[in-house]
Design an enzyme around this catalytic site. Structure first.
Site, PDB file in Angstrom:
ATOM      1  N   HIS A  74      -7.567  -4.096  -3.439  1.00 23.85           N
ATOM      2  CA  HIS A  74      -6.307  -3.363  -2.752  1.00 23.85           C
ATOM      3  C   HIS A  74      -6.482  -4.004  -1.420  1.00 23.85           C
ATOM      4  O   HIS A  74      -7.376  -4.302  -0.685  1.00 23.85           O
ATOM      5  CB  HIS A  74      -6.988  -1.880  -2.379  1.00 23.85           C
ATOM      6  CG  HIS A  74      -6.017  -1.185  -1.787  1.00 23.85           C
ATOM      7  ND1 HIS A  74      -4.807  -0.656  -2.417  1.00 23.85           N
ATOM      8  CD2 HIS A  74      -5.848  -0.702  -0.720  1.00 23.85           C
ATOM      9  CE1 HIS A  74      -3.919   0.014  -1.672  1.00 23.85           C
ATOM     10  NE2 HIS A  74      -4.438  -0.154  -0.515  1.00 23.85           N
ATOM     11  N   ASP A  94      -6.649  -1.547  -8.315  1.00 24.92           N
ATOM     12  CA  ASP A  94      -5.922  -0.418  -8.274  1.00 24.92           C
ATOM     13  C   ASP A  94      -5.397   0.279  -9.651  1.00 24.92           C
ATOM     14  O   ASP A  94      -5.093   1.343  -9.751  1.00 24.92           O
ATOM     15  CB  ASP A  94      -4.552  -0.824  -7.419  1.00 24.92           C
ATOM     16  CG  ASP A  94      -5.157  -0.762  -5.996  1.00 24.92           C
ATOM     17  OD1 ASP A  94      -6.265  -0.263  -5.492  1.00 24.92           O
ATOM     18  OD2 ASP A  94      -4.252  -1.416  -5.104  1.00 24.92           O
ATOM     19  N   CYS A 145       0.705  -1.291  -0.006  1.00 28.16           N
ATOM     20  CA  CYS A 145      -0.213   0.008  -0.070  1.00 28.16           C
ATOM     21  C   CYS A 145       0.826   1.064   0.008  1.00 28.16           C
ATOM     22  O   CYS A 145       1.821   1.308  -0.761  1.00 28.16           O
ATOM     23  CB  CYS A 145      -0.883  -0.070   1.153  1.00 28.16           C
ATOM     24  SG  CYS A 145      -2.167   1.167   1.413  1.00 28.16           S
TER      25      CYS A 145
END
Length: 240
Positions: free
Chosen positions: A207, A177, A127
């Site tokens: 995600h 994403d 992330c």
């Protein structure tokens, strides 16, 4: 847990490494925005079990020691919005200028540990941690031989930010994403840099797919991540 000196005070960090008295290649691992917690520790220990010294810094250390945000044992979709609302100001506060000094401090600390062998290191992240990993590899290309980032906004700083990279790189994207056109544009930027890389969308993932304490978790996606990460480290790090 260890303390890493930075220009803005100590950063707490989690360390995992083989307990064999030897020296091992170093890996700097950045957690996702939810920070150091049991799932991240488990992943760091898993990586250490393959013969690496793994350092996981609390990159929100200016706001206090981990856990900076109180987290439930399992992060469900009902919890995510409120938690993201808490961490977004922390992410915005971590400017590129502030992070630059932190990244150098993390790498200096990693390289100075007696359990870490001489030679290059790897940087990996998840992330927002994947973006931080990318920035770190770009800041110290002479030290970082491998870069891996998963479900991360690696292109957020623009294509020019990738130009300093020399590390062999893997970017593993979630289907939610990055679309095919965005992937093509990113990969063109990596082609222009001239590094060895793989950059791919992991099928059927959303995600956060590597994080086993969230609703986003995908076991096949996590295994795919290990199948990409471990060979990358073995190719690029001495004694990997």
């Amino acid at each position: 847990m260890v303390q890493i000196p930075t220009t803005d005070g100590p950063a707490d960090a989690f360390v995992a490494h083989p307990e064999d008295g030897g020296r091992h290649p170093g890996v700097l691992m950045y957690a996702d925005a939810f920070g150091i917690r049991p799932t991240i520790r488990e992943m760091a220990r898993e990586l250490a079990g393959h013969g690496y010294y793994v350092l996981v810094p609390n990159f929100f250390h200016r706001q206090g020691p981990t856990p900076v945000v109180d987290l439930p044992e399992h992060i469900g979709e009902a919890d995510r919005a409120a938690l993201v609302e808490q961490v977004m100001p922390l992410i915005k506060d971590l400017t590129r200028e502030r992070f630059q000094g932190d990244a150098e401090a993390y790498l200096d600390f990693l390289g100075a540990q007696p359990e870490v062998g001489a030679g290059p290191v790897a940087v990996t992240g998840y992330c927002i941690g994947g973006l931080l990993a990318t920035r770190t590899a770009a800041a110290r290309p002479e030290q970082v031989a491998a870069l891996a980032a998963f479900h991360a906004p690696v292109a957020a700083d623009g294509p020019e930010s990738l130009r300093p990279l020399t590390a062999e790189t893997h970017f593993g994207h979630a289907e939610t994403d990055l679309g095919p056109q965005d992937l093509e544009a990113l990969n063109r930027s990596l082609d222009a840099v001239g590094i060895a890389y793989t950059s791919e969308i992991y099928p059927g993932t959303v995600h956060g797919f590597t994080m086993s304490d969230t609703d986003a978790f995908d076991p096949a996606g996590l295994q795919h991540h290990w199948d990409r990460l471990l060979p990358l480290l073995a190719r690029t790090l001495a004694n990997g």
